[in-house]
Design an enzyme around this catalytic site. Structure first.
Site, short mmCIF file in Angstrom:
data_model
loop_
_atom_site.label_atom_id
_atom_site.label_comp_id
_atom_site.label_asym_id
_atom_site.label_seq_id
_atom_site.Cartn_x
_atom_site.Cartn_y
_atom_site.Cartn_z
N GLY A 28 0.91 -1.28 -0.10
CA GLY A 28 0.11 -0.11 0.00
C GLY A 28 0.78 1.33 -0.08
O GLY A 28 0.60 2.21 -0.60
N GLU A 29 1.90 1.45 0.55
CA GLU A 29 2.77 2.63 0.95
C GLU A 29 3.56 2.88 -0.18
O GLU A 29 3.79 3.97 -0.53
CB GLU A 29 3.58 2.49 2.05
CG GLU A 29 2.93 1.95 3.56
CD GLU A 29 1.96 2.81 4.10
OE1 GLU A 29 1.82 3.70 4.17
OE2 GLU A 29 0.71 2.00 4.55
#
Ligand code: FES
Ligand code: FES
Length: 904
Positions: A865-866
């Site tokens: 996600g990041e």
């Protein structure tokens, strides 16, 4: 009241409603068709799209008085249903178009209106349509949505069979690494998944509706709160103020470092002595209807002494600034980094030194679903349901403030329409809890979009001064940093965020000698909360821009300069950790031919006024909370020999369901279960073990390992001598437990006083490449293509990780060019805050995976996600510099800033 005869989804209905009621509310609340969502409520997102008399409209701004009698209305429920999916719905599910899914019904209705009028659109037609109709998606980056429309159109034209679209489980039964749609996909595409506001609309009669009394100044002393007039207003049950809160009336920020000069008890649930930021809640009106609650809220009088507002770190750090929290200095946390030798002599003698000041600002999260929550009592326990992505953390943060024992507080996550990190902080959880405790009745609170923008946390701006030194061949010799983090008025996780600066400034490169200082500063702007890639966009921006400046000074190619310096054998991270894998050279080698071709193309296609360029940047992020991060999971055997997996892998929309299912399926392979024999029961703290928060791309790794560990325990318990496994009946007969719990802790350490340590056991690595066009007459920058070569280990679900990377890069384009929340008034809407619509995001996005197995990841996986929002903005700015020679060091690079730089 007016009466209308309407044909809704082919069924004749008689509707009686106030003339100024909005069609969206009538559809949802009176007709119970909650597939139509309300996002912005301001005609800026399209979540509320319906087709009225063959025309696509926004029902959130359509008054009933403007709906002609005998109209036909089509909502998402009329497009198709779970037993009879429309090709658009099927295509949306299999293309991964529904991440959080909150925008999905509006997009599907919009796409139906398009295909009704144009059966054979081009991709550009689809993109134009979404742009023109302001269909906003914050999760996907739009590409998969266009893919879905194109395939659905083919099915409708008879050029493709719907069957060809359906996902089929491979013959070997392996779903790991494949494209299986997430379990919630069908509910999302048909509008049958109940999000918070849908649950709110279906609460029992007698549920109190809440309206907040909020500060309209950013800093003030409160001298008195007068609720007497408001209490007499119709329908009011109670007005809750700080006097009604039984506990400490503070949300604790859970200080991480003992050197923090604050105590963490700085955020009031309801303001008592002071207002610290615009929007701070001062009272809660509990009434029978939302209209009555809002009318009464307007009658609450707050006597305030307005104080100077410090709207940025420099102002709050000035000598004459007063302490925002009396007794705690505005600079409440300072940390240094010290790696290798003293940098002064190195900089004094280096062949090349580059330096500058940088600012990456207050990026707003802008989920399409505004914040929403509800609370009720159940058997003496307070139940809070919200968008929380940190259920157990939030219990600890709010229980003492509310005055409730931890064991008496249960938190449940509702299906959530996107958070991107803002829900790592509690927002309204303590407010609905306080109202429920004060009235003893169920309560419901939904923010409008102004409240969403102004009274939820934002990315914390970093003011960074950075210096890099290199030798004449471009080998990095040292780095010096000095930065201030504007964390708003509340300390929660501010110290931790500041240490992210040390973890990611210079990350990716073998820099032996580093010195630096970072400070966390209390201000009166919006409170700093987590935002995807937390702390790293602010850290990579200076690093990656300065890397290009070194290359320029030495006449080197920027990609080759990076290739020379990235982690290899013997390298350590800025915090002195040995990287767990060394994939950056391979990533750059993979990109190199594409980069060369892109450079040639940019040169060939530049004109006298439109300059084209290419930029690259390195991005890295850790998977976990700092140090020995721990998760738990539970697996239960059911009477039909299926299993149920329990955890608190909270879902922003990223795919906790498919992550849990795929990881459990892989871990339970010896039992031969098919995916539909694995049920999920996620995100209820009364049922599931604590799997920690969904932040820092940790869940796939840490909870993934916990699921694997739990599966191994269950498999062992069910093993028979002949190698087969005991059934439910056999387990019962043998008196063996039917449910098993497992845990996993990351082998990692917290940073020491010199910011040295090994905070994460698994990292994600990537390189971005942006291809941009800068119109030098207008200053408008267009990203024509963006690519990422990503190493996120072995991929769990390709559909999901593709979506995460497209969506993250799209947010990076917004961060680079348009998104901001500096001006509270101007930036309080989606459009005002620079939300990227379809045409701002290129259709041409490319992802290439380099799948290096992670030793500590479950089945070799890292998180995802990041990573895509670590540094795409830096690649875009480097491309801008490559195109036209200018760089905007204070983001976002709005056209006027680009023009000013060009003139300068
Ligand atoms: S456009 Fe209607 S809710 Fe956003
Ligand atoms: S899937 Fe579009 S906003 Fe989340």
């Amino acid at each position: 009241m007016i009466k209308k005869n309407l044909t809704i989804n082919g069924v004749a209905r008689m509707v009686v409603a106030p003339p100024d009621a909005m069609l969206a509310n009538v559809i949802r609340e009176q007709l119970g068709l909650t597939g139509t969502k309300i996002g912005c409520g301001q005609a800026q997102c399209g979540a509320c799209n319906v087709i009225l008399n063959n025309k696509l409209i926004k029902s959130c701004i359509t008054k009933m008085s403007r709906v002609p009698n005998e109209s036909t209305v089509i909502t998402v429920e009329g497009v198709g249903n779970p037993d009879n999916l429309h090709p658009l719905q099927l295509a949306w599910a299999v293309h991964g178009g529904a991440q959080c899914g909150f925008c999905t019904p509006g997009f599907i209705v919009s796409s139906k209106a398009l295909l009704d009028s144009n059966a054979n659109p081009t991709r550009e037609d689809v993109r134009e349509w979404f742009q023109k109709n302001k269909n906003a998606c914050r999760c996907t980056g739009y590409k998969q949505l266009v893919d879905a429309v194109m395939d659905a159109a083919k099915v409708l034209r008879g050029e493709m069979k719907a069957d060809e679209l359906f996902f089929k489980i491979p013959v070997d039964g392996e779903i790991w690494g494949g494209n299986m749609p997430r379990p919630t996909a069908i509910a999302k595409v048909t509008g049958t998944l109940d999000y918070g506001a849908d649950l709110g609309a279906k609460m029992p009669a007698g549920t109190l509706q809440l309206a907040l009394v909020q500060a309209e100044v950013s800093h003030a002393n409160i001298k008195g709160i007068d609720t007497s007039e408001a209490e007499k207003m119709p329908g009011v049950e109670k007005i809750v103020t700080c006097k009604d809160i039984k506990g400490k009336n503070r949300i604790t920020g859970l200080i991480t470092f003992p050197t923090n000069k604050g105590d963490g008890w700085d955020r009031p649930i309801l303001c008592d002595e002071k207002v610290f930021q615009y929007g701070d809640a001062i009272a809660i009106v509990c009434a029978d209807t939302i209209e009555n609650a809002k009318a009464a809220a307007a009658k609450v009088k707050v006597d305030m002494e307005v104080l100077p507002a410090y709207m940025g770190a420099p102002a709050a750090m000035a000598d004459d600034a007063m302490e925002i929290h009396p007794g705690t200095p505005n600079v409440y946390f300072t940390q240094n980094i010290k790696k290798g030798a003293d940098t002064k002599p190195i900089f004094d003698s280096a062949a090349v030194v580059v330096e500058d000041d940088f600012f990456v600002g207050r990026q707003p999260h802008m989920p399409i679903e505004p914040d929403v929550g509800l609370a009720y009592m159940d058997d003496g326990k307070l139940i809070i349901q919200s968008k929380s992505i940190a259920l157990n953390l939030h219990r600890m943060m709010i229980a003492p403030g509310l005055g409730i024992e931890l064991d008496d507080l249960v938190m449940i996550q509702n299906p959530t329409g996107g958070t991107f990190g803002y829900k790592f902080s509690p927002t309204m959880e303590a407010l609905v809890g306080a109202a429920c405790m004060a009235t003893g009745k169920p309560v419901y609170l939904c923010y409008d979009y102004h409240q969403q923008q102004t009274y939820t946390g934002k990315r914390s701006p970093f003011h960074v001064h950075m210096r890099l030194a290199a030798d004449k061949d471009g080998k990095l010799l040292g780095m010096e940093t000095d930065f201030n983090v504007d964390h708003g008025p509340y300390s929660e996780f501010g110290d931790l965020l500041t240490t992210r600066g040390f973890q990611f400034m210079g990350a990716g490169y073998d820099i032996k000698n580093i010195r630096g200082i970072g400070r966390t500063v209390c201000t009166n702007h919006s409170w700093g909360s987590a935002f995807r890639a937390y702390g790293s966009p602010q850290s990579f921006y200076p690093t990656e821009v300065l890397m290009d400046r070194i290359a320029a000074k030495l006449g080197m190619d920027p990609l080759e300069l990076r290739y020379k310096n990235v982690y290899r054998d013997g390298s350590t991270t800025p915090t002195g950790q040995t990287p767990e894998v060394l994939s950056l050279p391979e990533i750059l080698e993979t990109l190199r031919p594409k980069y060369k071709a892109a450079m040639d193309k940019a040169k060939a296609n530049s004109t006298a006024t439109v300059k084209r360029g290419v930029g690259v940047s390195v991005g890295i992020y850790g998977c976990g909370l700092d140090g020995p991060d721990t998760s738990g999971a539970k697996i239960e055997l059911n009477p039909d020999n299926s299993v149920t997996v329990y955890n608190t892998w909270e879902d922003h929309g990223q795919g906790a369901d498919i992550g849990t299912l795929t990881t459990a399926h892989k871990a339970l392979r010896p039992l031969g279960l098919s995916p539909d024999q694995i049920h999920l029961n996620l995100n209820d703290t009364s049922l599931a073990p604590d799997s920690g928060p969904s932040g820092g791309s940790r869940q796939q790794v840490v909870t993934g390992r916990a699921i694997k560990a739990t599966a191994e325990i269950m498999i062992e318990a069910r093993k028979k001598a002949d190698g087969t496994f005991m059934t439910y009946d056999e387990m019962k007969e043998a008196g063996k437990p039917l449910a098993y719990e497992g845990k996993w802790s990351a082998p990692a350490t917290l940073l020491d006083e010199n910011s040295q340590g090994s905070p994460f056991s698994v990292y994600m690595y990537g390189v971005f490449m942006a291809e941009v066009a800068v119109d030098t007459t207008t200053g408008v920058t267009t990203v024509e293509k963006i690519s990422q070569v990503a190493d996120i280990g072995k991929v769990c679900n390709m559909l999901c990780t593709d979506g995460q990377i497209y969506g993250g890069m799209a947010q990076g384009i917004g961060l680079a060019l348009t998104e901001d929340f500096e001006d509270i008034k101007k930036h309080s809407t989606l459009v005002g805050a620079g939300f990227p619509y379809c045409k701002q995001i290129p259709d041409d996005m490319e992802i290439i995976y380099v799948q290096t197995p992670r030793p500590e990841g479950p089945f070799g996986a890292a998180g995802v996600g990041e990573l895509p929002l670590t540094s795409p903005h830096a690649a875009i700015m480097n491309a801008m510099t490559n195109a036209c020679g200018v760089c905007v060091t204070k983001l976002p690079a709005l056209p006027e800033k680009v023009l000013a730089a060009l003139k300068g």
